[in-house]
Design a protein around this motif. Structure first.
Motif, PDB file in Angstrom:
ATOM      1  N   ARG A   1      -4.830   7.393  -9.232  1.00 54.37           N
ATOM      2  CA  ARG A   1      -5.385   6.202  -9.317  1.00 54.37           C
ATOM      3  C   ARG A   1      -5.229   5.542  -8.095  1.00 54.37           C
ATOM      4  O   ARG A   1      -6.074   4.772  -7.615  1.00 54.37           O
ATOM      5  N   TYR A   2      -4.169   5.544  -7.081  1.00 53.39           N
ATOM      6  CA  TYR A   2      -3.923   4.760  -6.073  1.00 53.39           C
ATOM      7  C   TYR A   2      -4.645   5.540  -4.967  1.00 53.39           C
ATOM      8  O   TYR A   2      -5.221   4.753  -3.892  1.00 53.39           O
ATOM      9  N   MET A   3      -4.597   6.927  -4.692  1.00 56.24           N
ATOM     10  CA  MET A   3      -5.178   7.471  -3.661  1.00 56.24           C
ATOM     11  C   MET A   3      -6.720   8.187  -3.891  1.00 56.24           C
ATOM     12  O   MET A   3      -7.006   8.695  -2.816  1.00 56.24           O
ATOM     13  N   GLY A   4      -7.165   8.073  -4.815  1.00 57.85           N
ATOM     14  CA  GLY A   4      -8.107   8.619  -5.264  1.00 57.85           C
ATOM     15  C   GLY A   4      -8.515  10.146  -5.405  1.00 57.85           C
ATOM     16  O   GLY A   4      -9.682  10.807  -5.644  1.00 57.85           O
ATOM     17  N   GLY A   5      -7.465  10.780  -5.438  1.00 60.49           N
ATOM     18  CA  GLY A   5      -7.551  12.243  -5.849  1.00 60.49           C
ATOM     19  C   GLY A   5      -6.192  12.872  -6.134  1.00 60.49           C
ATOM     20  O   GLY A   5      -5.250  12.239  -6.173  1.00 60.49           O
ATOM     21  N   ARG A   6      -6.207  14.221  -6.503  1.00 60.28           N
ATOM     22  CA  ARG A   6      -5.123  14.734  -6.516  1.00 60.28           C
ATOM     23  C   ARG A   6      -4.108  15.327  -5.568  1.00 60.28           C
ATOM     24  O   ARG A   6      -4.611  15.344  -4.288  1.00 60.28           O
ATOM     25  N   ASN A   7      -2.743  15.409  -5.639  1.00 62.14           N
ATOM     26  CA  ASN A   7      -1.888  15.737  -4.688  1.00 62.14           C
ATOM     27  C   ASN A   7      -1.223  17.212  -4.947  1.00 62.14           C
ATOM     28  O   ASN A   7      -0.378  17.407  -5.928  1.00 62.14           O
ATOM     29  N   PRO A   8      -1.468  18.262  -4.166  1.00 63.80           N
ATOM     30  CA  PRO A   8      -1.201  19.646  -4.528  1.00 63.80           C
ATOM     31  C   PRO A   8       0.403  19.716  -4.681  1.00 63.80           C
ATOM     32  O   PRO A   8       1.016  20.459  -5.451  1.00 63.80           O
ATOM     33  N   GLU A   9       1.254  19.133  -3.822  1.00 65.48           N
ATOM     34  CA  GLU A   9       2.557  19.191  -3.727  1.00 65.48           C
ATOM     35  C   GLU A   9       3.138  18.538  -5.375  1.00 65.48           C
ATOM     36  O   GLU A   9       4.185  19.000  -5.460  1.00 65.48           O
ATOM     37  N   VAL A  10       2.520  17.442  -5.397  1.00 67.85           N
ATOM     38  CA  VAL A  10       3.001  16.793  -6.808  1.00 67.85           C
ATOM     39  C   VAL A  10       2.674  17.574  -7.816  1.00 67.85           C
ATOM     40  O   VAL A  10       3.573  17.821  -8.900  1.00 67.85           O
ATOM     41  N   GLU A  11       1.548  18.329  -7.842  1.00 67.98           N
ATOM     42  CA  GLU A  11       1.258  19.268  -8.751  1.00 67.98           C
ATOM     43  C   GLU A  11       2.471  20.502  -9.177  1.00 67.98           C
ATOM     44  O   GLU A  11       2.743  20.734  -9.793  1.00 67.98           O
ATOM     45  N   ARG A  12       2.812  20.966  -7.765  1.00 69.92           N
ATOM     46  CA  ARG A  12       3.697  21.886  -7.733  1.00 69.92           C
ATOM     47  C   ARG A  12       4.997  21.477  -8.385  1.00 69.92           C
ATOM     48  O   ARG A  12       5.794  22.349  -8.958  1.00 69.92           O
ATOM     49  N   ILE A  13       5.494  20.304  -7.851  1.00 64.42           N
ATOM     50  CA  ILE A  13       6.631  19.590  -8.375  1.00 64.42           C
ATOM     51  C   ILE A  13       6.576  19.545  -9.814  1.00 64.42           C
ATOM     52  O   ILE A  13       7.807  19.979 -10.629  1.00 64.42           O
TER      53      ILE A  13
ATOM     54  N   SER B   1       0.919  -1.102   0.111  1.00 64.36           N
ATOM     55  CA  SER B   1       0.129   0.082   0.019  1.00 64.36           C
ATOM     56  C   SER B   1       0.774   1.091   0.013  1.00 64.36           C
ATOM     57  O   SER B   1       2.032   1.124   0.319  1.00 64.36           O
ATOM     58  N   PHE B   2       0.370   2.177  -0.526  1.00 65.61           N
ATOM     59  CA  PHE B   2       1.059   3.628  -0.407  1.00 65.61           C
ATOM     60  C   PHE B   2       0.361   4.735   0.510  1.00 65.61           C
ATOM     61  O   PHE B   2      -1.042   4.436   0.540  1.00 65.61           O
ATOM     62  N   THR B   3       1.217   5.497   0.702  1.00 71.25           N
ATOM     63  CA  THR B   3       0.509   6.925   1.355  1.00 71.25           C
ATOM     64  C   THR B   3       0.709   8.103   0.605  1.00 71.25           C
ATOM     65  O   THR B   3       1.528   8.181  -0.390  1.00 71.25           O
ATOM     66  N   SER B   4      -0.256   9.055   0.608  1.00 70.19           N
ATOM     67  CA  SER B   4      -0.088  10.083  -0.292  1.00 70.19           C
ATOM     68  C   SER B   4       1.174  10.955   0.088  1.00 70.19           C
ATOM     69  O   SER B   4       1.791  11.407  -1.100  1.00 70.19           O
ATOM     70  N   GLU B   5       1.816  10.747   1.083  1.00 70.37           N
ATOM     71  CA  GLU B   5       3.254  11.644   1.203  1.00 70.37           C
ATOM     72  C   GLU B   5       4.386  10.859   0.480  1.00 70.37           C
ATOM     73  O   GLU B   5       5.482  11.516   0.314  1.00 70.37           O
ATOM     74  N   GLU B   6       4.142   9.752   0.039  1.00 69.47           N
ATOM     75  CA  GLU B   6       5.322   9.104  -0.892  1.00 69.47           C
ATOM     76  C   GLU B   6       5.221   9.601  -2.311  1.00 69.47           C
ATOM     77  O   GLU B   6       6.420   9.540  -2.608  1.00 69.47           O
TER      78      GLU B   6
END
Length: 364
Positions: A262-274, A219-224
């Protein structure tokens, strides 16, 4: 060899090249302290901050400062000379003992600083290159460019797609195709998908705890995902500094945002910024329709492939990224991809014209 207290090297560095670096190294060898003044006009298309950063990276022992100089060059107009000097003195206050230059205006510049002129390779015999030549033909000048400038100019092509759609196969084939062209293209780079290695390590850790563990137990966490995105970008940047004028990437941090969804069900703002920090020039989206699904132990199955393909396409369109969907068999995909990359490279590199220069007459 005579040594000076404070030396000055001045230029546009639009962009910096081997001749510039030779000039700075020569000055450093002869000065207790060296200032490099980067002057950029507002009309030029490479920001002043980038040029300053490139020169600081290349010459950490020098003090590199920048100034905006929107005054055209006219060596026989005293008023224009004084306007330039006001900018130069504002950026480099205090005494200057020597001005190091490869330009014909060096003697007058040194005189106005009350300094000695040191002329370095005026005929460009050691490094037959100039900023004008680089801007006109970056590919032909590639050997004269440092790693930071190469990274900025490299055309970055990203292959992305759902599971088992041939992204690795296509991206590797593209890199090999351009390497075979030889010359400057022989070092065309390929960047692996860091997320896959990260996943392999997670599965190995799960099996160390339970030898019967499978991918379904991971399993994954959003922070990864920001960790994966940052490492992917770092690997890409490193490869861009070392390769040819084109770089092929098996996914990127933009794609990491879709995998988070796909894995967490939504977007991650920090990934978007990166993902927004790095420029990519072309995306190749591998369609799932013509590729049979193969389970390699790190995949979930074919059911999500149509959804993933759709989400990649939707986000590419929404964000205005340049992309092409490639389909068909392996040969057809490679042919379509090569045609798209050749079109990209054929468009060349754009540099806005610098301000006009009138340098042929004798200086006052």
């Amino acid at each position: 060899m005579r040594r000076f207290g404070h030396g000055l090297v001045l230029g546009k560095f639009y962009p910096p090249h081997a001749g510039h670096h030779h000039l700075v190294r020569t000055a450093q060898d002869q000065c207790e302290r060296l200032t490099v003044l980067v002057c950029a006009a507002s009309v030029e298309s490479v920001p002043l901050a980038d040029r300053v950063a490139w020169m600081r990276e290349a010459h950490p022992g020098a003090e590199v400062v920048g100034a905006v100089d929107d005054i055209p060059v006219d060596l026989h107009d005293p008023a224009i000379w004084e306007a330039h000097m006001a900018i130069f003195r504002g950026a480099v206050p205090g005494r200057v003992d020597a001005v190091f230059t490869s330009e014909e205006y060096g003697s007058e510049l040194a005189r106005r600083f009350g300094a000695e002129e040191v002329l370095v390779d005026r005929e460009r015999t050691l490094f037959p290159v100039s900023g004008t030549v680089v801007r006109g033909d970056p590919v032909g000048s590639w050997e004269f460019l440092g790693p930071a400038v190469r990274a900025a100019l490299t055309r970055r092509v990203v292959v992305l797609g759902a599971e088992s759609t041939g992204t690795t196969t296509l991206s590797r084939a593209l890199a090999e195709h351009y390497r075979r062209r030889g010359g400057v293209w022989a070092k065309s780079g390929w960047v692996a998908e860091y997320g896959r290695r990260y996943s392999e390590e997670k599965l190995a850790a799960a099996r160390a705890a339970d030898p019967a563990a499978s991918w379904a137990d991971v399993s994954f966490t959003s922070e990864e995902f920001p960790v994966i995105a940052r490492r992917q970008d770092a690997d890409e940047e490193r490869a861009a500094r070392l390769g040819s004028p084109v770089l092929f990437c098996d996914t990127d941090s933009f794609a990491t945002g879709i995998w988070h969804e796909r894995y967490m069900g939504g977007r991650n703002p920090e990934v978007e910024r990166i993902a927004a920090r790095t420029r990519r020039d072309l995306y190749l989206l591998t369609d799932h329709a013509d590729v049979p699904f193969e389970d390699d132990g790190l995949r979930d199955g074919p059911r999500l492939r149509p959804w993933m393909t759709g989400r990649f396409r939707e986000e590419l369109e929404r964000t205005g990224r340049r992309f092409l969907t490639v389909d068909g068999d392996r040969e057809a995909r490679l042919a379509k991809a090569v045609a798209a990359v050749d079109e990209l490279l054929g468009e060349g590199w754009y540099f806005a014209d610098p301000l006009p220069e009138n340098v042929r007459a004798e200086a006052p």
